[in-house]
Design a protein around this motif. Structure first.
Motif, PDB file in Angstrom:
ATOM      1  N   PRO A 204       0.830  -1.212   0.000  1.00 16.33           N
ATOM      2  CA  PRO A 204       0.000   0.000   0.000  1.00 16.33           C
ATOM      3  C   PRO A 204       0.858   1.254   0.000  1.00 16.33           C
ATOM      4  CG  PRO A 204       0.125  -0.914   2.209  1.00 16.33           C
ATOM      5  CD  PRO A 204       0.802  -1.907   1.303  1.00 16.33           C
ATOM      6  N   GLU A 205       0.303   2.329  -0.503  1.00 16.87           N
ATOM      7  CA  GLU A 205       1.000   3.612  -0.477  1.00 16.87           C
ATOM      8  C   GLU A 205       0.851   4.303   0.871  1.00 16.87           C
ATOM      9  OE1 GLU A 205      -0.001   6.121  -3.737  1.00 16.87           O
ATOM     10  OE2 GLU A 205       0.616   4.656  -5.255  1.00 16.87           O
ATOM     11  N   VAL A 206      -0.269   4.035   1.551  1.00 12.56           N
ATOM     12  CA  VAL A 206      -0.522   4.618   2.867  1.00 12.56           C
ATOM     13  C   VAL A 206      -1.228   3.577   3.730  1.00 12.56           C
ATOM     14  CG1 VAL A 206      -1.691   6.440   4.171  1.00 12.56           C
ATOM     15  CG2 VAL A 206      -0.726   6.962   1.920  1.00 12.56           C
ATOM     16  N   ILE A 207      -0.874   3.549   5.015  1.00 12.03           N
ATOM     17  CA  ILE A 207      -1.545   2.687   5.993  1.00 12.03           C
ATOM     18  C   ILE A 207      -2.210   3.573   7.035  1.00 12.03           C
ATOM     19  CG2 ILE A 207      -1.248   0.962   7.819  1.00 12.03           C
ATOM     20  CD1 ILE A 207       1.174  -0.099   6.274  1.00 12.03           C
ATOM     21  N   VAL A 208      -3.466   3.293   7.350  1.00  9.80           N
ATOM     22  CA  VAL A 208      -4.160   3.949   8.455  1.00  9.80           C
ATOM     23  C   VAL A 208      -4.269   2.942   9.590  1.00  9.80           C
ATOM     24  CG1 VAL A 208      -6.297   5.013   9.255  1.00  9.80           C
ATOM     25  CG2 VAL A 208      -5.452   5.496   6.944  1.00  9.80           C
ATOM     26  N   LEU A 209      -3.694   3.267  10.739  1.00  8.91           N
ATOM     27  CA  LEU A 209      -3.765   2.407  11.910  1.00  8.91           C
ATOM     28  C   LEU A 209      -4.908   2.876  12.798  1.00  8.91           C
ATOM     29  CD1 LEU A 209      -0.004   1.892  12.871  1.00  8.91           C
ATOM     30  CD2 LEU A 209      -1.505   0.409  11.519  1.00  8.91           C
ATOM     31  N   LEU A 210      -5.811   1.959  13.118  1.00  7.48           N
ATOM     32  CA  LEU A 210      -7.017   2.282  13.864  1.00  7.48           C
ATOM     33  C   LEU A 210      -6.844   1.905  15.332  1.00  7.48           C
ATOM     34  CD1 LEU A 210      -9.511   0.839  11.216  1.00  7.48           C
ATOM     35  CD2 LEU A 210      -8.943   3.261  11.576  1.00  7.48           C
ATOM     36  N   GLY A 211      -6.518   2.881  16.145  1.00 10.22           N
ATOM     37  CA  GLY A 211      -6.416   2.659  17.574  1.00 10.22           C
ATOM     38  C   GLY A 211      -5.012   2.376  18.065  1.00 10.22           C
ATOM     39  N   ALA A 212      -4.851   2.461  19.395  1.00 10.72           N
ATOM     40  CA  ALA A 212      -3.536   2.328  20.025  1.00 10.72           C
ATOM     41  C   ALA A 212      -2.941   0.943  19.858  1.00 10.72           C
ATOM     42  CB  ALA A 212      -3.643   2.677  21.506  1.00 10.72           C
ATOM     43  N   THR A 213      -3.774  -0.098  19.885  1.00  9.45           N
ATOM     44  CA  THR A 213      -3.246  -1.457  19.809  1.00  9.45           C
ATOM     45  C   THR A 213      -2.508  -1.697  18.502  1.00  9.45           C
ATOM     46  OG1 THR A 213      -5.014  -2.295  21.242  1.00  9.45           O
ATOM     47  CG2 THR A 213      -3.851  -3.905  19.885  1.00  9.45           C
ATOM     48  N   ALA A 214      -3.088  -1.242  17.398  1.00  8.79           N
ATOM     49  CA  ALA A 214      -2.421  -1.412  16.101  1.00  8.79           C
ATOM     50  C   ALA A 214      -1.100  -0.648  16.066  1.00  8.79           C
ATOM     51  CB  ALA A 214      -3.345  -0.943  14.971  1.00  8.79           C
ATOM     52  N   VAL A 215      -1.086   0.568  16.612  1.00 12.17           N
ATOM     53  CA  VAL A 215       0.145   1.362  16.645  1.00 12.17           C
ATOM     54  C   VAL A 215       1.189   0.701  17.530  1.00 12.17           C
ATOM     55  CG1 VAL A 215       1.130   3.604  17.218  1.00 12.17           C
ATOM     56  CG2 VAL A 215      -1.147   3.489  16.211  1.00 12.17           C
ATOM     57  N   ASN A 216       0.769   0.246  18.707  1.00 17.40           N
ATOM     58  CA  ASN A 216       1.708  -0.348  19.656  1.00 17.40           C
ATOM     59  C   ASN A 216       2.363  -1.605  19.102  1.00 17.40           C
ATOM     60  OD1 ASN A 216       0.997   1.651  21.426  1.00 17.40           O
ATOM     61  ND2 ASN A 216      -0.395   0.399  22.640  1.00 17.40           N
ATOM     62  N   PHE A 217       1.568  -2.493  18.519  1.00 18.15           N
ATOM     63  CA  PHE A 217       2.093  -3.788  18.120  1.00 18.15           C
ATOM     64  C   PHE A 217       2.769  -3.784  16.757  1.00 18.15           C
ATOM     65  CE2 PHE A 217      -1.117  -5.740  21.184  1.00 18.15           C
ATOM     66  CZ  PHE A 217      -0.145  -5.980  22.144  1.00 18.15           C
ATOM     67  N   LEU A 218       2.365  -2.901  15.854  1.00 21.62           N
ATOM     68  CA  LEU A 218       3.023  -2.859  14.545  1.00 21.62           C
ATOM     69  C   LEU A 218       4.262  -1.970  14.567  1.00 21.62           C
ATOM     70  CD1 LEU A 218       2.895  -3.869  11.614  1.00 21.62           C
ATOM     71  CD2 LEU A 218       1.667  -1.766  11.040  1.00 21.62           C
ATOM     72  N   LEU A 219       4.187  -0.856  15.288  1.00 26.46           N
ATOM     73  CA  LEU A 219       5.284   0.104  15.271  1.00 26.46           C
ATOM     74  C   LEU A 219       6.105   0.118  16.554  1.00 26.46           C
ATOM     75  CD1 LEU A 219       3.560   3.188  13.583  1.00 26.46           C
ATOM     76  CD2 LEU A 219       4.691   1.228  12.509  1.00 26.46           C
ATOM     77  N   GLY A 220       5.610  -0.551  17.601  1.00 24.91           N
ATOM     78  CA  GLY A 220       6.345  -0.547  18.859  1.00 24.91           C
ATOM     79  C   GLY A 220       6.276   0.768  19.603  1.00 24.91           C
ATOM     80  N   LYS A 221       5.244   1.551  19.369  1.00 23.17           N
ATOM     81  CA  LYS A 221       5.083   2.842  20.035  1.00 23.17           C
ATOM     82  C   LYS A 221       4.347   2.649  21.354  1.00 23.17           C
ATOM     83  CE  LYS A 221       6.692   5.548  16.680  1.00 23.17           C
ATOM     84  NZ  LYS A 221       7.835   6.476  16.863  1.00 23.17           N
ATOM     85  N   ARG A 222       4.834   3.294  22.406  1.00 25.53           N
ATOM     86  CA  ARG A 222       4.225   3.159  23.718  1.00 25.53           C
ATOM     87  C   ARG A 222       3.249   4.283  24.024  1.00 25.53           C
ATOM     88  NH1 ARG A 222       8.536   0.632  27.929  1.00 25.53           N
ATOM     89  NH2 ARG A 222       6.542   0.182  28.930  1.00 25.53           N
ATOM     90  N   GLU A 223       3.301   5.358  23.261  1.00 23.51           N
ATOM     91  CA  GLU A 223       2.412   6.477  23.539  1.00 23.51           C
ATOM     92  C   GLU A 223       0.965   6.114  23.230  1.00 23.51           C
ATOM     93  OE1 GLU A 223       6.330   8.203  21.944  1.00 23.51           O
ATOM     94  OE2 GLU A 223       5.032   6.472  21.605  1.00 23.51           O
ATOM     95  N   GLY A 224       0.034   6.819  23.853  1.00 20.18           N
ATOM     96  CA  GLY A 224      -1.383   6.589  23.608  1.00 20.18           C
ATOM     97  C   GLY A 224      -1.813   7.148  22.266  1.00 20.18           C
TER      98      GLY A 224
END
Length: 278
Positions: A204-224
């Motif tokens: 994909p050219e762009v990914i939209v992550l829906l919610g903190a769980t997707a951000v945390n587990f795909l990118l390893g981000k701890r922020e809310g």
């Protein structure tokens, strides 16, 4: 690598821009997203032609590489590395990947699921949405985002001037956690390889992550998600826009305005501009 990616993307967009001007947004479609009411879900996704991108005013800047998944119970420096799946994921298409995922029994979620929710949409989609995991309706039907949150996601997609069949929709985990709880780090680690392979195959050219769980587990981000939403991030050279999960928007209607602002940033990448009615 990110700079080279965007230089190439911008050059392509500028070249095609003269032939494909920006599109306006139907105010009625936006009103459906911002208000209540349900819209019926489409039938199973089919592959459709991909339109060429249009020019955009600014390219997103982001951090190009994901970090390891942080364990919520770990100390300040504790992290859980994403482990590769033991099965071979050396496949060349989603059709080859699907039966591997459908037969997966790597974590305890396999014991309680009714169906593996692999994902659906255009296998060559330019826009990909990634959520947390299946709920009850998704578990029963084997399709992502088909409950109330899915109905709202359909409105979000329509407000962006896309059809559901044009995008690809997936989740961090493919099986429903009991009681719709958040997936554990172990469950996410066991399943994340399938999602990463889907991204690799779809491109994909762009990914939209829906919610903190997707951000945390795909990118390893701890922020809310409240802190991260609306800011361009990146995964392996792909621009990533975090925003609120549709389930949260059903509970917090006031957050729809912020979510719409996030989605408009994504729209600009594809030359889609909301035009206020006169």
């Amino acid at each position: 690598m990110a700079q080279e990616f965007f230089d190439s993307l911008v050059a392509c967009i500028r070249k095609e821009g003269e032939k494909h001007p920006g599109q306006g947004i139907d105010p009625e479609v936006l009103r459906a997203f911002m208000s209540g009411g349900a819209r019926p879900l489409p039938a199973a996704s089919r592959e459709i032609p991909r339109p060429a991108p249009a020019p955009h005013s600014a390219r997103p800047a982001f951090s190009a590489s994901p970090r390891p998944i942080p364990h919520p119970n770990a100390g300040s420096g504790g992290q859980v590395q994403i482990a590769p799946a033991p099965v071979s994921l050396d496949v060349g298409s989603l059709d080859e990947l699907r039966p591997i995922a459908l037969g997966c029994r790597r974590c305890p979620l396999a014991e309680t699921r009714h169906n593996v929710v692999f994902g659906e949409g255009d296998p060559h989609a330019k826009l990909m949405f990634i959520g947390e995991g299946p709920g009850y309706d998704e578990d029963m039907q084997g399709r992502p985002f088909v409950g109330k949150a899915g109905q709202l996601l359909n409105k979000m997609i329509a407000a962006m001037q896309f059809q559901r069949e044009e995008v690809y929709i997936a989740n961090v985990v493919k099986c429903r956690p009991p009681g719709n709880r958040v997936p554990t780090p172990d469950e996410a680690v066991a399943c994340i390889g399938y999602l990463k392979k889907q991204i690799e195959l779809i491109k994909p050219e762009v990914i939209v992550l829906l919610g903190a769980t997707a951000v945390n587990f795909l990118l390893g981000k701890r922020e809310g998600i409240t802190r991260l939403r609306g800011k361009w991030l990146g995964f392996n050279g792909i621009p990533v826009m975090p925003t609120f999960h549709p389930a949260y928007l059903l509970r917090q209607e006031s957050a729809k305005r912020d979510a719409w602002a996030d989605l408009q940033q994504v729209m600009k990448v594809f030359g889609k501009v909301y035009q206020r009615p006169h």
